[in-house]
Scaffold this motif. Structure first.
Motif, PDB file in Angstrom:
ATOM      1  N   ALA A  18       0.893  -1.365   0.415  1.00 37.28           N
ATOM      2  CA  ALA A  18       0.300  -0.169   0.041  1.00 37.28           C
ATOM      3  C   ALA A  18       0.492   1.296   0.364  1.00 37.28           C
ATOM      4  CB  ALA A  18      -0.701   0.173   1.022  1.00 37.28           C
ATOM      5  N   GLN A  19       2.125   1.630   0.470  1.00 38.14           N
ATOM      6  CA  GLN A  19       2.751   2.523   0.752  1.00 38.14           C
ATOM      7  C   GLN A  19       3.107   2.728  -0.185  1.00 38.14           C
ATOM      8  OE1 GLN A  19       5.756   1.869   4.065  1.00 38.14           O
ATOM      9  NE2 GLN A  19       6.919   3.288   2.703  1.00 38.14           N
ATOM     10  N   ALA A  21       2.077   1.908  -3.194  1.00 35.90           N
ATOM     11  CA  ALA A  21       1.410   2.215  -4.223  1.00 35.90           C
ATOM     12  C   ALA A  21       1.155   3.505  -4.076  1.00 35.90           C
ATOM     13  CB  ALA A  21      -0.009   1.392  -4.002  1.00 35.90           C
ATOM     14  N   ARG A  22       0.938   3.474  -3.000  1.00 34.75           N
ATOM     15  CA  ARG A  22       0.592   5.406  -2.587  1.00 34.75           C
ATOM     16  C   ARG A  22       1.504   6.037  -3.373  1.00 34.75           C
ATOM     17  NH1 ARG A  22      -1.483   3.277   1.807  1.00 34.75           N
ATOM     18  NH2 ARG A  22       0.778   4.302   3.252  1.00 34.75           N
ATOM     19  N   LEU A  23       3.031   5.989  -3.453  1.00 30.03           N
ATOM     20  CA  LEU A  23       4.062   6.587  -3.509  1.00 30.03           C
ATOM     21  C   LEU A  23       3.646   6.590  -5.142  1.00 30.03           C
ATOM     22  CD1 LEU A  23       6.640   7.947  -2.942  1.00 30.03           C
ATOM     23  CD2 LEU A  23       8.272   5.629  -2.800  1.00 30.03           C
ATOM     24  N   PHE A  25       1.645   6.255  -6.932  1.00 33.77           N
ATOM     25  CA  PHE A  25       0.700   7.092  -7.587  1.00 33.77           C
ATOM     26  C   PHE A  25       1.234   8.565  -7.232  1.00 33.77           C
ATOM     27  CE2 PHE A  25      -2.303   3.577  -6.566  1.00 33.77           C
ATOM     28  CZ  PHE A  25      -2.643   3.527  -8.345  1.00 33.77           C
ATOM     29  N   ALA A  26       1.176   8.511  -6.642  1.00 29.53           N
ATOM     30  CA  ALA A  26       2.090  10.626  -5.774  1.00 29.53           C
ATOM     31  C   ALA A  26       2.868  10.311  -7.229  1.00 29.53           C
ATOM     32  CB  ALA A  26       2.823  10.416  -4.903  1.00 29.53           C
TER      33      ALA A  26
END
Length: 206
Positions: A18-19, A21-23, A25-26
Protein backbone atom coordinates in the motif's frame (compact mmCIF):
# COMPACT_ATOMS: atom_id res chain seq x y z
CA UNK A 1 7.12 14.87 -13.77
CA UNK A 2 8.50 11.55 -15.05
CA UNK A 3 6.76 9.75 -17.91
CA UNK A 4 3.84 7.71 -16.62
CA UNK A 5 4.78 4.07 -16.15
CA UNK A 6 2.82 1.08 -14.86
CA UNK A 7 4.64 -0.18 -11.77
CA UNK A 8 3.91 -3.79 -10.88
CA UNK A 9 4.51 -3.79 -7.13
CA UNK A 10 5.43 -7.20 -5.73
CA UNK A 11 5.61 -7.50 -1.96
CA UNK A 12 4.30 -10.09 0.47
CA UNK A 13 3.60 -7.41 3.08
CA UNK A 14 0.27 -5.63 2.52
CA UNK A 15 1.33 -2.47 4.37
CA UNK A 16 4.44 -2.07 2.21
CA UNK A 17 2.42 -2.76 -0.94
CA UNK A 18 0.00 0.00 0.00
CA UNK A 19 2.84 2.39 0.85
CA UNK A 20 4.57 1.78 -2.48
CA UNK A 21 1.31 2.07 -4.41
CA UNK A 22 0.55 5.44 -2.79
CA UNK A 23 4.05 6.64 -3.64
CA UNK A 24 3.71 5.43 -7.23
CA UNK A 25 0.41 7.27 -7.69
CA UNK A 26 1.85 10.40 -6.06
CA UNK A 27 4.76 10.24 -8.53
CA UNK A 28 2.31 10.18 -11.44
CA UNK A 29 2.53 6.48 -12.23
CA UNK A 30 -0.06 3.71 -12.34
CA UNK A 31 0.33 0.85 -9.84
CA UNK A 32 -0.73 -2.78 -9.88
CA UNK A 33 -0.08 -4.81 -6.72
CA UNK A 34 0.79 -8.49 -6.24
CA UNK A 35 1.34 -10.50 -3.08
CA UNK A 36 3.53 -13.17 -4.70
CA UNK A 37 5.58 -13.98 -7.77
CA UNK A 38 2.99 -16.62 -8.67
CA UNK A 39 0.27 -13.96 -8.76
CA UNK A 40 2.42 -11.71 -10.92
CA UNK A 41 3.20 -14.51 -13.37
CA UNK A 42 -0.46 -15.55 -13.51
CA UNK A 43 -1.40 -12.06 -14.69
CA UNK A 44 1.72 -11.93 -16.92
CA UNK A 45 1.73 -8.17 -17.65
CA UNK A 46 3.43 -7.31 -20.92
CA UNK A 47 4.30 -3.68 -20.22
CA UNK A 48 5.61 -1.65 -17.33
CA UNK A 49 8.21 -2.29 -14.69
CA UNK A 50 8.35 -4.59 -11.66
CA UNK A 51 9.15 -3.05 -8.28
CA UNK A 52 9.86 -6.10 -6.11
CA UNK A 53 10.77 -6.51 -2.46
CA UNK A 54 13.85 -8.73 -2.12
CA UNK A 55 12.56 -11.39 0.25
CA UNK A 56 14.34 -13.44 1.48
CA UNK A 57 17.08 -10.83 1.18
CA UNK A 58 19.58 -11.84 -1.47
CA UNK A 59 17.37 -14.65 -2.76
CA UNK A 60 13.99 -13.15 -3.63
CA UNK A 61 15.03 -11.22 -6.73
CA UNK A 62 17.12 -14.00 -8.34
CA UNK A 63 14.22 -16.41 -7.75
CA UNK A 64 11.72 -13.98 -9.25
CA UNK A 65 13.79 -13.33 -12.36
CA UNK A 66 14.49 -17.06 -12.80
CA UNK A 67 10.74 -17.77 -12.56
CA UNK A 68 9.98 -15.04 -15.10
CA UNK A 69 12.56 -16.46 -17.48
CA UNK A 70 11.27 -20.00 -17.01
CA UNK A 71 7.77 -18.78 -17.84
CA UNK A 72 9.06 -17.06 -20.98
CA UNK A 73 8.11 -13.69 -19.55
CA UNK A 74 10.32 -10.73 -18.68
CA UNK A 75 9.83 -7.17 -17.49
CA UNK A 76 12.44 -4.76 -16.11
CA UNK A 77 12.91 -5.33 -12.37
CA UNK A 78 13.88 -2.83 -9.67
CA UNK A 79 14.65 -4.51 -6.35
CA UNK A 80 13.90 -2.91 -2.99
CA UNK A 81 14.60 -3.71 0.65
CA UNK A 82 14.68 -1.79 3.91
CA UNK A 83 18.46 -1.93 4.23
CA UNK A 84 20.17 -3.19 1.06
CA UNK A 85 23.17 -5.41 1.73
CA UNK A 86 26.06 -5.35 -0.73
CA UNK A 87 25.93 -9.10 -1.31
CA UNK A 88 22.18 -8.94 -1.98
CA UNK A 89 22.61 -6.05 -4.41
CA UNK A 90 25.32 -7.93 -6.31
CA UNK A 91 23.19 -11.09 -6.56
CA UNK A 92 20.16 -9.15 -7.76
CA UNK A 93 22.09 -7.21 -10.40
CA UNK A 94 23.84 -10.36 -11.63
CA UNK A 95 20.43 -12.03 -11.93
CA UNK A 96 19.22 -9.17 -14.14
CA UNK A 97 17.70 -6.50 -11.88
CA UNK A 98 18.25 -3.02 -13.28
CA UNK A 99 18.52 -1.26 -9.91
CA UNK A 100 18.35 -1.91 -6.16
CA UNK A 101 16.85 0.69 -3.83
CA UNK A 102 16.41 1.22 -0.15
CA UNK A 103 12.66 1.26 0.53
CA UNK A 104 11.68 4.56 -1.16
CA UNK A 105 9.64 7.09 0.77
CA UNK A 106 10.11 10.09 -1.53
CA UNK A 107 9.01 10.68 -5.12
CA UNK A 108 12.40 11.83 -6.46
CA UNK A 109 14.39 8.62 -5.78
CA UNK A 110 11.59 6.49 -7.18
CA UNK A 111 11.29 8.54 -10.37
CA UNK A 112 15.06 8.58 -10.79
CA UNK A 113 15.19 4.77 -10.56
CA UNK A 114 12.21 4.36 -12.90
CA UNK A 115 13.73 6.70 -15.48
CA UNK A 116 17.09 4.92 -15.30
CA UNK A 117 15.49 1.51 -15.67
CA UNK A 118 13.46 2.78 -18.60
CA UNK A 119 16.61 3.85 -20.43
CA UNK A 120 18.14 0.39 -20.01
CA UNK A 121 14.97 -1.62 -20.44
CA UNK A 122 14.80 -1.79 -24.23
CA UNK A 123 18.23 -3.41 -24.51
CA UNK A 124 17.57 -5.75 -21.60
CA UNK A 125 14.08 -6.58 -22.83
CA UNK A 126 15.33 -7.74 -26.22
CA UNK A 127 18.15 -9.74 -24.65
CA UNK A 128 15.95 -11.34 -22.00
CA UNK A 129 13.16 -12.05 -24.45
CA UNK A 130 15.59 -13.95 -26.68
CA UNK A 131 16.91 -15.87 -23.68
CA UNK A 132 13.40 -16.73 -22.49
CA UNK A 133 12.40 -17.97 -25.94
CA UNK A 134 15.59 -20.02 -26.22
CA UNK A 135 15.03 -21.60 -22.79
CA UNK A 136 11.47 -22.52 -23.68
CA UNK A 137 12.66 -24.26 -26.84
CA UNK A 138 15.46 -26.10 -25.04
CA UNK A 139 13.02 -27.26 -22.35
CA UNK A 140 11.32 -29.37 -25.06
CA UNK A 141 14.43 -31.54 -25.42
CA UNK A 142 14.90 -34.94 -23.84
CA UNK A 143 17.85 -35.35 -21.48
CA UNK A 144 19.87 -37.13 -24.18
CA UNK A 145 19.06 -34.48 -26.78
CA UNK A 146 20.19 -31.83 -24.30
CA UNK A 147 23.47 -33.70 -23.78
CA UNK A 148 24.03 -33.73 -27.53
CA UNK A 149 23.28 -29.99 -27.74
CA UNK A 150 25.64 -29.22 -24.84
CA UNK A 151 28.50 -31.03 -26.52
CA UNK A 152 27.69 -29.56 -29.90
CA UNK A 153 27.98 -26.11 -28.28
CA UNK A 154 31.41 -27.11 -26.97
CA UNK A 155 32.51 -27.80 -30.55
CA UNK A 156 32.40 -31.60 -30.45
CA UNK A 157 31.93 -33.60 -33.64
CA UNK A 158 29.36 -36.39 -33.88
CA UNK A 159 32.13 -38.95 -33.37
CA UNK A 160 33.42 -37.15 -30.28
CA UNK A 161 29.88 -36.89 -28.87
CA UNK A 162 29.38 -40.60 -29.50
CA UNK A 163 32.57 -41.44 -27.59
CA UNK A 164 31.65 -39.20 -24.64
CA UNK A 165 28.10 -40.52 -24.38
CA UNK A 166 29.08 -44.11 -25.19
CA UNK A 167 26.61 -44.39 -28.05
CA UNK A 168 27.02 -44.92 -31.79
CA UNK A 169 27.56 -42.01 -34.22
CA UNK A 170 24.31 -43.01 -35.93
CA UNK A 171 22.44 -42.65 -32.63
CA UNK A 172 24.02 -39.22 -32.19
CA UNK A 173 22.74 -38.26 -35.65
CA UNK A 174 19.21 -39.37 -34.71
CA UNK A 175 19.26 -37.41 -31.44
CA UNK A 176 20.72 -34.42 -33.25
CA UNK A 177 18.01 -34.53 -35.93
CA UNK A 178 15.26 -34.70 -33.29
CA UNK A 179 16.93 -31.94 -31.28
CA UNK A 180 17.11 -29.64 -34.31
CA UNK A 181 13.45 -30.25 -35.09
CA UNK A 182 12.29 -29.44 -31.55
CA UNK A 183 14.41 -26.29 -31.48
CA UNK A 184 13.21 -25.17 -34.89
CA UNK A 185 16.87 -24.80 -35.87
CA UNK A 186 17.79 -24.98 -39.54
CA UNK A 187 21.44 -25.80 -38.89
CA UNK A 188 23.90 -26.51 -36.09
CA UNK A 189 24.99 -22.88 -35.75
CA UNK A 190 21.42 -21.83 -35.00
CA UNK A 191 21.08 -24.54 -32.35
CA UNK A 192 24.32 -23.39 -30.72
CA UNK A 193 23.12 -19.77 -30.80
CA UNK A 194 19.95 -20.80 -28.94
CA UNK A 195 22.08 -22.65 -26.37
CA UNK A 196 24.23 -19.55 -25.84
CA UNK A 197 21.22 -17.24 -25.55
CA UNK A 198 19.59 -19.58 -23.04
CA UNK A 199 22.57 -20.12 -20.77
CA UNK A 200 24.95 -17.24 -21.39
CA UNK A 201 28.43 -17.07 -22.85
CA UNK A 202 29.98 -17.17 -19.38
CA UNK A 203 28.71 -20.71 -18.73
CA UNK A 204 30.20 -22.01 -21.96
CA UNK A 205 33.51 -20.39 -21.11
CA UNK A 206 33.58 -21.77 -17.55
Amino acid sequence: MADRVTLHILDGDSARRAQLARLAFAAGHHAEIYASAEELLTHAPSTGLVLAHDEPVGEGIPRLIAAMMHAGHWLPVIAISEAPETSAVVRAIKAGALDYLAMPSQIAPLNEAVAGAGREADTYRAQRARAAEARQRIARLSSREREVLDRLAEGCSNKAIARELDISPRTVEIHRMKMMGKLGARHAAEAVRLRIEATGLEELAA
